[in-house]
Structures are given as structure tokens and as C-alpha cells.
Design a protein around this motif. Structure first.
Motif, short mmCIF file in Angstrom:
data_model
loop_
_atom_site.label_atom_id
_atom_site.label_comp_id
_atom_site.label_asym_id
_atom_site.label_seq_id
_atom_site.Cartn_x
_atom_site.Cartn_y
_atom_site.Cartn_z
N ARG A 350 0.83 -1.22 0.00
CA ARG A 350 0.00 0.00 0.00
C ARG A 350 0.85 1.26 0.00
O ARG A 350 0.53 2.24 -0.68
N ALA A 351 1.96 1.25 0.76
CA ALA A 351 2.81 2.44 0.80
C ALA A 351 3.43 2.72 -0.57
O ALA A 351 3.50 3.87 -1.02
N ASP A 354 0.68 3.99 -2.99
CA ASP A 354 0.31 5.39 -2.73
C ASP A 354 1.32 6.35 -3.32
O ASP A 354 0.96 7.39 -3.90
N SER A 357 0.92 6.33 -7.11
CA SER A 357 -0.31 7.02 -7.49
C SER A 357 -0.15 8.53 -7.38
O SER A 357 -0.62 9.29 -8.24
N ALA A 358 0.50 9.00 -6.31
CA ALA A 358 0.70 10.45 -6.14
C ALA A 358 1.58 11.01 -7.25
O ALA A 358 1.31 12.09 -7.80
#
Length: 518
Positions: A350-351, A354, A357-358
Motif C-alpha cells: 500500500r505504501a 500510494d 499514485s501520487a
């Protein structure tokens, strides 16, 4: 959704998607029905990875690695959308790559190290992303058979053909402790907590404290152990046997009875057992026998991958509640003769997801940033081209001759013949032929410097400079007289003085004098 990676004797690496993993919240009575309706195992990809059989695989954080009997390590990256990227080949071992493990600071981050052990007796530590060989450790004579890295990354365990178990100080890159066992261990790994490690030799499994070295438990399986796992917790040890059975032992209970048993899970020997999970952060779903995992994936030599729901074997961890599991909830056929197995969630941690995605959103939403990035890239290319041009040797620019006008003058009004270093030569042989061609401009060639002999001849004949070099048709020699004059000098003096000049001998041309012939 989890991804199971399997190596085979046929040099291929297979990938299988495991969907609908059983949830730990489901009751044991409805586990079979709910699991059978939702669970599925589907073939995802096939990689032609090695030149010969694949002996080891590892998967973690989107990275997949495989080692083969061709002494090579192949590395891939698996995206959440199912796309695969071939990251290259690592060559460092001089023997079969028999074991490997990807290690990272935590299960929710990408791995940072790849540790491989080979038949050449060495352990190589590779850096992930750069893929450089950071350290090569001389481990075991006869080859390294197993390697396991502690979750802290500070220490690692290895076993080899010499029957020894070594504990490595990974910060210093040297052996911290080494002991020789009576029976050579065939399998070796840390437990999930890292406080213990288990070793399998033939049909016996021994659990030892990593801190004190004390034996915590000994379990004897019905037949030879081919593979093992303790994912999720230290309480449940699952073993794949040579006859095709799968047994599980509760490490907290007496070693006489098993916590679960799958009779004839495969018709041939079981080559791999792994616990699938679909979330990096949550880890393995718990709630199965002995408080362990709820699901299990097995693979065998006949090329079949099967998913098992362990909750039907009973809850509570007691040996009395254990019962056999009859059928898998899902399976996939059509693979090769499997040799090894590894598992990881299909999605990225997940990290990591993220961050990616950013970055992707920032690139898509800011046109000015994209324009600035393109400008920077263009400037880098321009500077690189200038630096490359500066390294080349400088060449003088070519001199372009101006075409003369019809009046015989240049464009700037000067005469063509006055241009330094050039002369006008009419085409067609200096005006011959049709004489209609325009004159052409050719570089004026400086006359060659006369040689020493030619300069002497020019001075002799009274010229300041020898304009025309011509080889004489005869050799100038002195006459046979005692006065030392040549024939030409004597003949010239006779013509000036008249017939009164007496000659020593009659003239016989330019040949040798008669006195010389006598």
C-alpha cells in the motif's frame, strides 16, 4: 488476490492467481460451501526463464526471482494489472542456484536485498533495483542447500552439503556461529517470529531456539519431508511428504499427533506448500488449526496446483479436534513438474502504491511541470551534444571559391589572378577545343624546392634558379688531357680563337676519348 509462482524441471516458471481466499471471519461449518463457491486458481503467465531446470524461486513486493541449473538468476517485476517486466539476468554463481530469498524491512515495503545460495558453496547478497553483487560469502563445501534471512536483516541461516548449519552476521559479512549436525538438514528456515528456526532431515523436523540453541520440539512425520512452511505464526508447522500427504503439527502440543492431515493431497510427492495472503499490511489470515493460517496452496510433480481451506480441519488448536481434509476448494492443471513454490499478494504494498499514485497524479494534473520536464530533458540532450562535439579535433573550414564574372573579375571587383593562392585555368585545356567553357579556379601550387644536385646544375649554367629540371642526355666528363678541361670547354675556346688552336686529338663526338680507349 494472491500470486503463486512455481518453478519446474522443464525450465519454465509458472504463475497462478488465487482468488476468493477464505476469510477468517467465516464459520468452520460453512467454510467448505462458501470457499468452494468463491475460490478459484487460474493460470496467469508462463516464463521461459532458464536454459535447464529451475531449482528455486522467490517473490516479494512485486519482484519475482528464479534460480536455475544454468548458474543464472532471472529477475522480473509483476504489476498489479498483471503485466510482467523482465529486469534481466544475474550471473555470479558457478553452479546451480539452489536457494534464494527476497528480504525487505517489512512486508508492506519493497524488498531491498536478494540473497542466493549456489552449488559452488557461496552465498551472494544482491541489491534490489541496482542488482549489484554487494557481498560474496564462502559458506559450505559441496554447495549451499538452504538460506533464510531473519526479518530484521541482521542475521541469516544457511545449511549445506557438508552437514553444517551456519549463522551469519549480515552487517559484517562473516560467520557468527557454525555447528555440524549428525544428520544433514535438507530444509532450514526461520519461524515467522524470528525467535526460532526449524530444520527437516529425512522424516524428522526439529525446532530450535535461535537465541539459546535449545531444542523446542521434535516431530516425526510418516514419510520423508519434501517441503515445509510455518507462515502466519509459530504454532502450526505444515509439512509436504514424499507419498503425497500433507500433515500439520501444533508446536505447543505433544509431538505424537498431528493437528491436521490431508491424505493423498497429490498422487505423487508434494514439492511445495505455501500460505497465500492478499494483503501486505494485514498479512496472513489466521483462524485455522492450532490458531494458524486458514488456507494452504500445494503443488506436486504431476503439474497440479491446489487450494485448501484449513478451517474444516477444526479450530481450537487441540489434537482431538483435528480431522482429515478430503477435497480442495480449487485447483489448476496444465503446469510442469514443479520443483519449488513461492507466494505474494498480486497488488503492490500500500505504501508503494500510494507513492506511485501520487506521482502519476502530479504528472497528469500539472501541464507546467510536464513542460518544464521536457525543457530540462531537451537542455540535457543539447549539453551532451555540445560536450561530444567539443571532444572532436577542430578542422579548418573549407575555402569556398567565388565564381568569377564574365569580365574576368571577382564579385568584389578584384582581378582573379590577384587572389592569393589561386590561379584561373580555362577549361578545355587552356582555351583549346570549343573555347566556350567558363574558366575554373584551381589552387595555385607552389613550385617544388629544387634538390641539391639540381641547384648545383643551375648555378653551373649561370641561372639563379633552376626553372626547368631536365636530365642531361649525356654524361659530362673531363677529357684525357692534362689541362683538366672538358670537351665542351675546349670546343668553345676553339670556335672563339679560330682554326689556329691545336687539338690534342681529333674529335670523335661525345664518346670516350681515344686516349681512354687505348
Amino acid at each position: 488476490m494472491a500470486l503463486v509462482v512455481a518453478g519446474s524441471y522443464e525450465r519454465f516458471v509458472f504463475g497462478y492467481r488465487v482468488d476468493g481466499l477464505p476469510s477468517s471471519s467465516s464459520s468452520s461449518s460453512s467454510a467448505r460451501e462458501s470457499g468452494a463457491a468463491a475460490a478459484a486458481v487460474n493460470h496467469a503467465f508462463t516464463l521461459d526463464a532458464h536454459l535447464t531446470q529451475c531449482k528455486s524461486v522467490a517473490a516479494r513486493g512485486g519482484f519475482i526471482a528464479s534460480g536455475g541449473a544454468d548458474d543464472l538468476v532471472r529477475v522480473y517485476h509483476h504489476n498489479p494489472d498483471g503485466a510482467l517486466a523482465d529486469l534481466g539476468t544475474l550471473a555470479g554463481h558457478e553452479g546451480t542456484v539452489q536457494c534464494m530469498e527476497l528480504h525487505g524491512p517489512s512486508s508492506s515495503t519493497e524488498p531491498t536485498r536478494l540473497v542466493t545460495g549456489g552449488q559452488d558453496g557461496t552465498i551472494i547478497v544482491w541489491s534490489v533495483n541496482a542488482w549489484d553483487a554487494l557481498k560474496t560469502l564462502k559458506a559450505h563445501r559441496g554447495g549451499v542447500q538452504n538460506v533464510s534471512v531473519h526479518k530484521s536483516g541482521a542475521v541469516a541461516l544457511s545449511s549445506g552439503a557438508d552437514g553444517c548449519v551456519a549463522m551469519w552476521d549480515m552487517k559484517r559479512g562473516r560467520v557468527a556461529h557454525k555447528t555440524k549436525l549428525k544428520v544433514k538438514p535438507e530444509l532450514l528456515s526461520f519461524t515467522p517470529s524470528g525467535t526460532k528456526y526449524y530444520a527437516c532431515a529425512q522424516s524428522r523436523t526439529t525446532i530450535t531456539s535461535a537465541e539459546t540453541g535449545a531444542v523446542c520440539g521434535v516431530f516425526d512425520a510418516p514419510s520423508r519431508v519434501m517441503c515445509a512452511t510455518m507462515a502466519g505464526s509459530d504454532a502450526l508447522a505444515v509439512l509436504g511428504l514424499e507419498g503425497g500427504d500433507v500433515v500439520g503439527y501444533d508446536t505447543r502440543a505433544p509431538p505424537t499427533k498431528h493437528a491436521l492431515r490431508i491424505t493423498k493431497a497429490h498422487p505423487t510427492r508434494v514439492k511445495g506448500v505455501v500460505v497465500p495472503y492478499d494483503d501486505h499490511d494485514a498479512g496472513v489470515a489466521m483462524g485455522g488449526p492450532a490458531g494458524g493460517a486458514t488456507s494452504l496452496v500445494t503443488a506436486s510433480s504431476e503439474g497440479v496446483v491446489r487450494l485448501w481451506d484449513l478451517r474444516v480441519a477444526g479450530k481450537g488448536g487441540g489434537a482431538a479436534s483435528a480431522r482429515d481434509i478430503d477435497e480442495p476448494v480449487a485447483e489448476a492443471e496444465g503446469g510442469g513438474r514443479f520443483t519449488c513454490l513461492a507466494v505474494m499478494p498480486c497488488a503492490l504494498p500500500r505504501a508503494v502504491a500510494d507513492v506511485l499514485s501520487a506521482e502519476r497524479d502530479a504528472r497528469a494534473s500539472d501541464p507546467a511541470e510536464r513542460a518544464a520536464r521536457r525543457g530540462e530533458e531537451k537542455q540535457r540532450k543539447l549539453e551532451k551534444a555540445r560536450a561530444k562535439a567539443a571532444m572532436r579535433p577542430a578542422r579548418p573550414p573549407p575555402v569556398k571559391a567565388k565564381r568569377p564574372s564574365a569580365a574576368g573579375e571577382t564579385a568584389d571587383g578584384g582581378d582573379d589572378d590577384e587572389r592569393e593562392g589561386f590561379e584561373v585555368v580555362p577549361e578545355g585545356g587552356g582555351g583549346g577545343g570549343d573555347g566556350g567553357g567558363a574558366p575554373r579556379v584551381e589552387p595555385r601550387r607552389e613550385p617544388k624546392k629544387p634538390k641539391k644536385r639540381e641547384r648545383a646544375e643551375g648555378e653551373r649554367f649561370g641561372g639563379d634558379e633552376l626553372l626547368v629540371t631536365r636530365k642531361p642526355s649525356h654524361k659530362v666528363k673531363k677529357s684525357g688531357g692534362g689541362d683538366g678541361k672538358s670537351y665542351e670547354e675546349t670546343a668553345t675556346a676553339a670556335r672563339r680563337k679560330g682554326s689556329g688552336v691545336k687539338k690534342k686529338e681529333a674529335s670523335r663526338g661525345f664518346g670516350k676519348p681515344s686516349s681512354a680507349r687505348r
